[in-house]
Motif scaffolding. Structure first.
Motif, PDB file in Angstrom:
ATOM      1  N   PRO A   1     -43.285   2.049   8.741  1.00 19.56           N
ATOM      2  CA  PRO A   1     -42.937   3.374   8.214  1.00 19.56           C
ATOM      3  C   PRO A   1     -41.509   3.801   8.529  1.00 19.56           C
ATOM      4  N   THR A   2     -41.021   3.449   9.725  1.00 15.43           N
ATOM      5  CA  THR A   2     -39.640   3.786  10.081  1.00 15.43           C
ATOM      6  C   THR A   2     -38.655   2.952   9.262  1.00 15.43           C
ATOM      7  N   LEU A   3     -38.954   1.663   9.070  1.00 19.26           N
ATOM      8  CA  LEU A   3     -38.105   0.820   8.217  1.00 19.26           C
ATOM      9  C   LEU A   3     -38.065   1.358   6.784  1.00 19.26           C
ATOM     10  N   GLY A   4     -39.209   1.884   6.356  1.00 19.74           N
ATOM     11  CA  GLY A   4     -39.288   2.416   5.000  1.00 19.74           C
ATOM     12  C   GLY A   4     -38.312   3.551   4.752  1.00 19.74           C
ATOM     13  N   LEU A   5     -37.883   4.235   5.819  1.00 17.61           N
ATOM     14  CA  LEU A   5     -36.918   5.325   5.666  1.00 17.61           C
ATOM     15  C   LEU A   5     -35.611   4.827   5.047  1.00 17.61           C
ATOM     16  N   LEU A   6     -35.301   3.544   5.282  1.00 20.00           N
ATOM     17  CA  LEU A   6     -34.049   2.990   4.752  1.00 20.00           C
ATOM     18  C   LEU A   6     -34.023   3.030   3.228  1.00 20.00           C
ATOM     19  N   ALA A   7     -35.204   2.979   2.616  1.00 19.37           N
ATOM     20  CA  ALA A   7     -35.254   3.001   1.153  1.00 19.37           C
ATOM     21  C   ALA A   7     -34.785   4.337   0.599  1.00 19.37           C
ATOM     22  N   TYR A   8     -34.839   5.379   1.433  1.00 20.40           N
ATOM     23  CA  TYR A   8     -34.436   6.713   0.994  1.00 20.40           C
ATOM     24  C   TYR A   8     -32.989   7.019   1.388  1.00 20.40           C
ATOM     25  N   TRP A   9     -32.359   6.018   2.025  1.00 26.92           N
ATOM     26  CA  TRP A   9     -30.955   6.157   2.412  1.00 26.92           C
ATOM     27  C   TRP A   9     -30.094   6.209   1.155  1.00 26.92           C
ATOM     28  N   GLY A  10     -28.877   6.737   1.294  1.00 22.12           N
ATOM     29  CA  GLY A  10     -27.968   6.776   0.155  1.00 22.12           C
ATOM     30  C   GLY A  10     -27.791   5.404  -0.485  1.00 22.12           C
ATOM     31  N   GLU A  11     -27.468   5.391  -1.729  1.00 23.23           N
ATOM     32  CA  GLU A  11     -27.379   4.146  -2.490  1.00 23.23           C
ATOM     33  C   GLU A  11     -26.346   3.196  -1.896  1.00 23.23           C
TER      34      GLU A  11
END
Length: 220
Positions: free
Chosen positions: A165-175
């Motif tokens: 779940p924490t790694l998944g946060l990277l998907a919401y990082w800026g492009e």
């Protein structure tokens, strides 16, 4: 989530639900602290609540899910100290797995890995976040499985469930194209059978992700 039909019918329904939910946690489909209800999962998978309850109870006992209250189940959430500890472990284990994969990689496997990479790129460019998250996990675990070290793979798998779940946060990082860049580097290393370059590609991916996650956690 995956379809239940993708899992062997020789397993119980509860086992199949368990594997699907666990894979969703590992892949980062759930966000840290996201509430997970039996009814919601049952509705998504088209099953009754009973096998979901059994699967979730098992995941809680393994600490793959957390109890935030008497009846509140949430996806795992990491603090800074957790992140730092797990990052150090991942650098060593996933870097090693990548080295072994470079030793074992066949031309056929490299073509398969390139397909995972293309899927990741496609989902990133179409801004399909959930599919991008899943494609990233598929790429990494295909690579690590090529290490031919099942015990090592199992340890990495458990780390990713905790970290997912924490790694998944990277998907919401800026492009950005960091994911594509590191995957490209890993594939190039495998083609050259360059174990050091394969290890470096994965270590750089992990360390770059750590810095971004720290910024996200500080912001939140």
């Amino acid at each position: 989530m995956k379809d239940l039909g993708e899992h062997p019918q020789t397993t119980t329904l509860s086992d199949r639900v368990y594997r699907i939910v666990r894979e969703s946690i590992r892949s980062g489909v759930y966000r840290p602290g996201e509430k997970i209800t039996h009814r919601a999962v049952a509705s998504q998978l088209g099953v009754s609540v009973t096998p979901v309850r059994e699967a979730v109870t098992r995941l809680v006992s393994e600490e793959s899910l957390s109890m935030a209250g008497p009846k509140t189940i949430v996806a795992p959430s990491l603090g800074r100290s957790d992140l730092e500890e797990i990052t150090k472990i991942r650098v060593n284990l996933e870097g090693w797995a990548a080295e072994l994969a470079a030793e074992n990689a066949s031309a056929t496997f490299i073509r398969e890995l390139e397909q995972h990479h293309l899927a990741y790129c496609r989902h990133r460019r179409s801004h399909d976040i959930r599919q991008k998250i899943a494609a990233n996990a598929k790429f990494h675990f295909a690579l690590y499985a090529q290490s031919k070290a099942p015990r090592l793979l199992a340890i990495i798998d458990n780390l990713w469930v905790t970290m997912g779940p924490t790694l998944g946060l990277l998907a919401y990082w800026g492009e950005d194209n960091d994911g594509e860049r590191f995957q490209d580097a890993a594939i190039a290393a495998l083609k050259a059978r360059n174990t050091a370059a394969a290890q470096a590609a994965i270590v750089n991916y992990i360390r770059t992700g750590r810095l971004k996650i720290l910024q996200i956690l500080e912001r939140e």
